[in-house]
Design an enzyme around this catalytic site. Sequence first.
Site: not given
Length: 424
Positions: A222-224
């Site tokens: 997942l994107d940060k």
Amino acid sequence: MLVARPQLALWRSGRGWNSSSVPARVLARGTHALGEYHGTIPEETVSTRIDVWLSGQLPHTSRARVQDSIRKGLALVNGKTITKPSFPVIGGDEVVCTLCGAAPLEATPEKIQLDIVHEDDHVIVVNKAADMFSQVVHPAPGHYGGTLVNAILHHCGLPAVEVSLPVMMDEESDDDEGEELSENGDQDYEKDEVEVHKVRGETPSRFRGPRPVIRPGIVHRLDKGTSGLIVVAKDEQSQLSLSEQFKSRKVRRTYLSLTCGTPSTTSGRIEAEILRDPRDRKRMTTSDTVPSARNARFAASRYKVLDVLANGGVALVQWKLETGRTHQIRVHARYMGFPLLGDDVYGGTVGKANSNLFSALSATKTNSRKKIHEFTSDIRRPCLHAYSLGFEHPATEKYVHFTCPPPEDFEEAWTRLRDMKPEA
């Protein structure tokens, strides 16, 4: 266990890789050889830049990495060292290039609180919560600690491990932000074969197998700045099973987002190719913005408006993705003109949000505009949440499904937007 990833695996029509032949002395400190490319340019090829040629042969390696290797003197054309990425090559030239990469990083166990939605002997499903939104999934340059890998190592009682960065992928790698079943690819499961988990599991367990040398069972990311569900494999069989399910788009995921503005249609499908933005390598873009886009990849997303907020200034939108490209939801949201609230990278800035809300709410009074600005300024991340996750359990082969409500910051923004009414 933590599954070792092959260091290099690319062979095609007489061209190959051989990492053992790379002279270690030519590599700068802090780097290591990813492998050596050796090939002959076809006779019919007209003059072209060496970096362009090599990038075309190595579609999963960034041009920036190729250029860096050339500048370090790791490229040979007909036995002569080349240091300029723009050096012209023609048909018949023999090209050798050693690709260098960052040295493997060490991941150490760190006592980081994990919100475990489910755990058994084979998988862990974690809710990447709002207060962890700055946490990335695995160690990387600039993020040496505080990652999900560090937390998993501690949780499972594992020692420090050497973590190899994704070879042949580097910054061009997909983060599988939204690998999801296509509408026509859904599999039917008999009701008696389905197990639905909505509560946190209590089963303690440890990774099994020899000392790992790669990321602990990380099969997607997942994107940060994205909260929500992520699954981690705990043994080799589970890792292989989940990886194959992601690859074949059999994993079902649903995302929720808040968008700047409301789409004119309540549901729809977006099909727009995605590629690395040549003007900013940290961003992605759609192929319509780049003339002669050669590296664009097919991407398709389905969306549905669930709630119209602030008189249309913002909308709650559900996403289901047919592909899993880097930043796909964020890029497609921008493509249709409704970037995610709080997504500064892709247009969902404070200014954009203010403009939408001022207009939708007919906010002309100074006090009203001040309250709106205070609200939008408090949003610290893209409003994107991985709400549900479903897959075939690697051990039982039964379909399992997990859900996780949006975190507090998302819920609070949603509630405040619902209460916003046009000026009288």
